[in-house]
Design a protein around this motif. Structure first.
Motif, PDB file in Angstrom:
ATOM      1  N   ARG A   1      -5.456  -3.972  96.718  1.00  0.00           N
ATOM      2  CA  ARG A   1      -4.017  -4.190  96.513  1.00  0.00           C
ATOM      3  C   ARG A   1      -3.160  -3.381  97.497  1.00  0.00           C
ATOM      4  N   GLU A   2      -3.678  -2.274  97.996  1.00  0.00           N
ATOM      5  CA  GLU A   2      -2.925  -1.435  98.927  1.00  0.00           C
ATOM      6  C   GLU A   2      -3.018  -1.917 100.366  1.00  0.00           C
ATOM      7  N   ALA A   3      -4.030  -2.718 100.664  1.00  0.00           N
ATOM      8  CA  ALA A   3      -4.263  -3.149 102.050  1.00  0.00           C
ATOM      9  C   ALA A   3      -3.973  -4.624 102.282  1.00  0.00           C
ATOM     10  N   MET A   4      -3.904  -5.407 101.218  1.00  0.00           N
ATOM     11  CA  MET A   4      -3.767  -6.866 101.361  1.00  0.00           C
ATOM     12  C   MET A   4      -2.380  -7.252 101.859  1.00  0.00           C
ATOM     13  N   SER A   5      -2.297  -8.463 102.360  1.00  0.00           N
ATOM     14  CA  SER A   5      -1.009  -9.056 102.707  1.00  0.00           C
ATOM     15  C   SER A   5      -0.516  -9.778 101.471  1.00  0.00           C
ATOM     16  N   SER A   6       0.654  -9.378 100.978  1.00  0.00           N
ATOM     17  CA  SER A   6       1.178 -10.017  99.766  1.00  0.00           C
ATOM     18  C   SER A   6       2.049 -11.226 100.101  1.00  0.00           C
ATOM     19  N   GLN A   7       2.427 -11.374 101.350  1.00  0.00           N
ATOM     20  CA  GLN A   7       3.166 -12.555 101.794  1.00  0.00           C
ATOM     21  C   GLN A   7       2.146 -13.621 102.163  1.00  0.00           C
ATOM     22  N   VAL A   8       1.872 -14.512 101.231  1.00  0.00           N
ATOM     23  CA  VAL A   8       0.825 -15.510 101.396  1.00  0.00           C
ATOM     24  C   VAL A   8       1.436 -16.830 101.850  1.00  0.00           C
ATOM     25  N   LEU A   9       0.862 -17.410 102.883  1.00  0.00           N
ATOM     26  CA  LEU A   9       1.259 -18.740 103.320  1.00  0.00           C
ATOM     27  C   LEU A   9       0.568 -19.753 102.408  1.00  0.00           C
ATOM     28  N   VAL A  10       1.364 -20.591 101.764  1.00  0.00           N
ATOM     29  CA  VAL A  10       0.833 -21.628 100.886  1.00  0.00           C
ATOM     30  C   VAL A  10       1.185 -22.978 101.487  1.00  0.00           C
TER      31      VAL A  10
ATOM     32  N   HIS B   1     -11.638 -13.762 105.293  1.00  0.00           N
ATOM     33  CA  HIS B   1     -10.477 -13.716 104.399  1.00  0.00           C
ATOM     34  C   HIS B   1     -10.930 -13.836 102.953  1.00  0.00           C
ATOM     35  N   LEU B   2     -10.281 -13.086 102.080  1.00  0.00           N
ATOM     36  CA  LEU B   2     -10.496 -13.216 100.649  1.00  0.00           C
ATOM     37  C   LEU B   2      -9.138 -13.406  99.981  1.00  0.00           C
ATOM     38  N   VAL B   3      -9.058 -14.391  99.117  1.00  0.00           N
ATOM     39  CA  VAL B   3      -7.856 -14.559  98.301  1.00  0.00           C
ATOM     40  C   VAL B   3      -7.939 -13.539  97.177  1.00  0.00           C
ATOM     41  N   VAL B   4      -6.849 -12.822  96.948  1.00  0.00           N
ATOM     42  CA  VAL B   4      -6.811 -11.795  95.903  1.00  0.00           C
ATOM     43  C   VAL B   4      -6.145 -12.394  94.669  1.00  0.00           C
ATOM     44  N   LEU B   5      -6.905 -12.425  93.577  1.00  0.00           N
ATOM     45  CA  LEU B   5      -6.418 -13.001  92.318  1.00  0.00           C
ATOM     46  C   LEU B   5      -6.391 -11.949  91.226  1.00  0.00           C
TER      47      LEU B   5
ATOM     48  N   LEU C   1      -2.268 -12.966  94.268  1.00  0.00           N
ATOM     49  CA  LEU C   1      -1.472 -11.786  94.601  1.00  0.00           C
ATOM     50  C   LEU C   1      -1.332 -11.603  96.103  1.00  0.00           C
ATOM     51  N   GLY C   2      -2.336 -12.075  96.834  1.00  0.00           N
ATOM     52  CA  GLY C   2      -2.319 -11.875  98.273  1.00  0.00           C
ATOM     53  C   GLY C   2      -3.601 -12.358  98.905  1.00  0.00           C
ATOM     54  N   VAL C   3      -3.745 -12.002 100.175  1.00  0.00           N
ATOM     55  CA  VAL C   3      -4.953 -12.294 100.942  1.00  0.00           C
ATOM     56  C   VAL C   3      -5.311 -11.024 101.682  1.00  0.00           C
ATOM     57  N   ILE C   4      -6.584 -10.688 101.665  1.00  0.00           N
ATOM     58  CA  ILE C   4      -7.043  -9.555 102.471  1.00  0.00           C
ATOM     59  C   ILE C   4      -7.977 -10.098 103.541  1.00  0.00           C
ATOM     60  N   SER C   5      -7.769  -9.618 104.752  1.00  0.00           N
ATOM     61  CA  SER C   5      -8.559 -10.087 105.887  1.00  0.00           C
ATOM     62  C   SER C   5      -9.322  -8.926 106.500  1.00  0.00           C
TER      63      SER C   5
ATOM     64  N   VAL D   1     -13.875 -20.969  96.926  1.00  0.00           N
ATOM     65  CA  VAL D   1     -13.365 -19.711  97.467  1.00  0.00           C
ATOM     66  C   VAL D   1     -13.956 -18.534  96.706  1.00  0.00           C
ATOM     67  N   VAL D   2     -14.274 -17.478  97.433  1.00  0.00           N
ATOM     68  CA  VAL D   2     -14.671 -16.219  96.815  1.00  0.00           C
ATOM     69  C   VAL D   2     -13.404 -15.376  96.709  1.00  0.00           C
ATOM     70  N   TYR D   3     -13.109 -14.965  95.500  1.00  0.00           N
ATOM     71  CA  TYR D   3     -11.885 -14.210  95.253  1.00  0.00           C
ATOM     72  C   TYR D   3     -12.188 -12.728  95.145  1.00  0.00           C
ATOM     73  N   ALA D   4     -11.214 -11.915  95.546  1.00  0.00           N
ATOM     74  CA  ALA D   4     -11.293 -10.466  95.387  1.00  0.00           C
ATOM     75  C   ALA D   4     -10.346 -10.058  94.275  1.00  0.00           C
ATOM     76  N   GLY D   5     -10.692  -8.997  93.609  1.00  0.00           N
ATOM     77  CA  GLY D   5      -9.787  -8.407  92.629  1.00  0.00           C
ATOM     78  C   GLY D   5      -8.937  -7.347  93.300  1.00  0.00           C
ATOM     79  N   PRO D   6      -7.722  -7.144  92.833  1.00  0.00           N
ATOM     80  CA  PRO D   6      -6.842  -6.165  93.466  1.00  0.00           C
ATOM     81  C   PRO D   6      -7.347  -4.731  93.366  1.00  0.00           C
ATOM     82  N   ASP D   7      -8.212  -4.469  92.401  1.00  0.00           N
ATOM     83  CA  ASP D   7      -8.722  -3.115  92.232  1.00  0.00           C
ATOM     84  C   ASP D   7     -10.081  -2.892  92.880  1.00  0.00           C
ATOM     85  N   TRP D   8     -10.573  -3.900  93.598  1.00  0.00           N
ATOM     86  CA  TRP D   8     -11.787  -3.698  94.382  1.00  0.00           C
ATOM     87  C   TRP D   8     -11.518  -2.634  95.437  1.00  0.00           C
ATOM     88  N   THR D   9     -12.562  -1.938  95.848  1.00  0.00           N
ATOM     89  CA  THR D   9     -12.431  -1.036  96.990  1.00  0.00           C
ATOM     90  C   THR D   9     -12.500  -1.868  98.267  1.00  0.00           C
TER      91      THR D   9
END
Length: 131
Positions: free
Chosen positions: A4-13, A99-103, A109-113, A76-84
């Protein structure tokens, strides 16, 4: 550090009926390597990446005709916001994607790359010169 601290919260949909050219244009304009695809007629959330566009172009497909729905990943493989970040990076390596979609509770919630992870790790490891 957590995702959650590193992801991009501005997601292009984008929608499933956007052309590849439209999706690629939006990705380029926002300087992102992926777009989340939401199809109101199907379950789940898909992701389209720059690699999907590249594969279509390389196959000689017409980017003004081809729709995103035909060129995205639905499983899609999703990441949790509290994952390390280590968990996210290991998942990316295992799956061979960048890329992982954060759910959280079914909401995007965002995407982390890979770029996000490298940026954080590089800034944490930057050594400042000593006088």
């Amino acid at each position: 550090m957590r995702v959650r601290e590193a992801m991009s919260s501005q997601v292009l949909v984008v929608g499933p009926d956007h052309t590849l050219r439209q999706a690629a244009g939006m990705m380029a304009q926002r300087r992102v390597g992926s777009a989340v695809v939401v199809d109101p007629d199907s379950q789940g959330i898909g992701i389209m990446t720059e690699r999907d566009v590249l594969n279509a172009v390389g196959a000689g497909l017409d980017c003004d005709v081809e729709r995103t729905a035909a060129h995205l990943t639905w499983d899609v493989v999703y990441a949790g916001p509290d994952w390390t970040l280590e968990e996210a990076a290991a998942t990316m390596v295992r799956g061979g994607f960048r890329h992982l979609v954060v759910l959280e509770d079914g909401e995007v919630l965002g995407v982390i790359s890979v770029r996000d992870i490298v940026r954080v790790w590089a800034s944490e490891r930057t050594v400042t010169p000593q006088d």
